[in-house]
Scaffold this motif. Structure first.
Motif, mmCIF file in Angstrom:
data_model
loop_
_atom_site.group_PDB
_atom_site.id
_atom_site.type_symbol
_atom_site.label_atom_id
_atom_site.label_comp_id
_atom_site.label_asym_id
_atom_site.label_seq_id
_atom_site.Cartn_x
_atom_site.Cartn_y
_atom_site.Cartn_z
ATOM 1 N N PHE A 132 0.773 -1.231 -0.032
ATOM 2 C CA PHE A 132 -0.029 -0.025 0.005
ATOM 3 C C PHE A 132 0.904 1.292 0.127
ATOM 4 N N LEU A 133 2.000 1.068 0.671
ATOM 5 C CA LEU A 133 2.890 2.541 0.556
ATOM 6 C C LEU A 133 3.284 2.881 -0.614
ATOM 7 N N ARG A 134 3.253 1.929 -1.785
ATOM 8 C CA ARG A 134 3.823 2.345 -3.121
ATOM 9 C C ARG A 134 2.559 3.238 -3.756
ATOM 10 N N VAL A 135 1.519 3.194 -3.545
ATOM 11 C CA VAL A 135 0.590 3.990 -4.036
ATOM 12 C C VAL A 135 0.303 5.400 -3.162
ATOM 13 N N LEU A 136 1.168 5.506 -2.048
ATOM 14 C CA LEU A 136 0.805 6.856 -1.447
ATOM 15 C C LEU A 136 1.776 7.911 -2.103
ATOM 16 N N ARG A 137 1.520 8.732 -2.916
ATOM 17 C CA ARG A 137 2.558 9.511 -3.567
ATOM 18 C C ARG A 137 1.880 11.026 -3.253
ATOM 19 N N PRO A 138 2.713 11.972 -3.468
ATOM 20 C CA PRO A 138 2.171 13.489 -3.497
ATOM 21 C C PRO A 138 1.255 13.782 -4.365
ATOM 22 N N GLY A 139 0.361 14.836 -3.810
ATOM 23 C CA GLY A 139 -0.592 15.109 -4.786
ATOM 24 C C GLY A 139 -2.248 14.390 -4.204
#
Length: 355
Positions: free
Chosen positions: A131-138
């Motif tokens: 799930f951490l991979r989908v947490l991106r800026p924006g």
């Protein structure tokens, strides 16, 4: 008017005595001290409620070990979600699926673009390190439900803490709905309160409605370390969001029966094991739950809710949850006698199928 698909709507069947497994509450019911306090609140309702819920916030602060300045009280979790969405006005938000539908409704009503992250059935609907991979800026807002509704699964503490810190760095507000946390197995509970000072963009949503079985009174609260954010939430709705009876009841619950959620957990655990085993013996697929409700699936019965209603039992049809579909159901864990009645009704339905 469109039919409400949430649990707890027992009113559609008139005078019939419906046994409600669709609403997941403390199976011990409302404590007598809380009911008496609510009646005292009715007698005191000739005046407006305290708009700042001063005495209630003080009681919550003492119970939670936080400052009253970190608390905002509201008319249940759903009203607080509406306030948050209106106060924050996020452009892009992410929620998990399947999960509680009020997150999406509140966000869409305020013009937000909602992104779903689907947890996988083959991984028991668990949130993993991926799930951490989908947490991106924006991303303006992330909403997590812990334990998740309707799966009853919890997010591991180290992962949840890392998600929180990642959101703080990326300027994403993280709302963690902990409405069922007090009725969740103690070894699966995650305490995020120590992170409130470190992560001012963290918002914890909690509910006395569930833990004290008082849904008709409607009472929830937010914990947040950012006073400016809480002030925006306060300005996003009417000033008298919590009635006098609800304030009286909440104070009595926290001051007089702090043991009630623990007693509820102790009552839930053996009955949840029993329901899980019996449902599996009947051929249903059941997901191990850490909370006071169970998600299960029937490959045969897509009308199980209707069949049980014929026996005056109401369960939650979960086909409307994104990521689920026909044949998925949620049931509350109730008392031994009530659970026995549900199991007997399910066995009757299964026998009809075999016949």
């Amino acid at each position: 008017m469109k039919e409400i698909t949430h649990g707890g709507d027992i009113y559609a069947w008139g005078e019939r005595e419906i046994l409600d497994f669709s609403a997941s509450l403390n199976p011990l019911g409302m404590p007598s001290e809380v009911a008496h306090a609510a009646m005292e609140g009715v007698a005191a309702s000739g005046r407006y409620p305290d708009p700042q819920c001063r005495a209630l916030r003080q009681a919550i602060a003492e119970a939670e070990g936080v400052s009253p300045a970190q608390i905002f009280c509201g008319n249940g979790a759903a009203e607080l979600l509406d306030r948050l969405a209106l106060a924050l006005r996020p452009r892009r938000a992410m929620i998990l699926a399947p999960t509680f539908g009020e997150y999406e409704r509140a966000l869409l009503a305020n013009g937000c673009k909602v992104i779903f992250h689907y947890v996988k059935l083959e991984r028991d609907f668990d949130v993993t390190e991926n799930f951490l991979r989908v947490l991106r800026p924006g991303l303006d807002l992330l909403v997590l439900c812990n334990p998740n509704n309707p799966t009853g699964r919890t997010i591991p503490a180290p992962l949840l803490a890392e998600i929180c810190r990642r959101c703080q760095v990326q300027n994403t507000v993280l709302v963690v709905d902990e409405s069922f946390l007090s009725l969740t197995d103690t070894d699966c509970q995650t305490d995020l309160r120590p992170l409130l000072a470190e992560c001012p963009r963290l918002v914890l949503l909690r509910s006395l409605t569930k833990s004290y079985a008082m849904p008709g009174l409607r009472l929830g609260y937010l914990l947040c370390g950012d006073p400016a954010l809480l002030e925006r939430v306060a300005q996003a709705g009417q000033p008298w969001g919590v009635s006098v009876p609800a304030q009286y009841a909440g104070i009595a619950a926290l001051n007089n029966r702090p043991d009630w959620p623990r007693l509820g957990r102790e009552a839930v655990a053996p009955q949840r094991r029993r329901l899980t085993e019996e449902l599996r013996n009947m051929g249903f697929r059941v997901w191990d739950s850490h909370a006071n409700y169970l998600l299960f699936h029937s490959s045969q019965w897509t009308d199980l809710r209707e069949r049980l209603l014929q026996r005056d039992i109401l369960i939650r049809d979960c086909s409307d949850f994104p990521g689920l579909g026909p044949g998925y159901y949620r049931i509350a864990v109730r008392t031994e006698a009530e659970d026995t009645r549900l199991l007997q009704a399910l066995e009757e339905v299964c026998q009809e199928g075999r016949g």
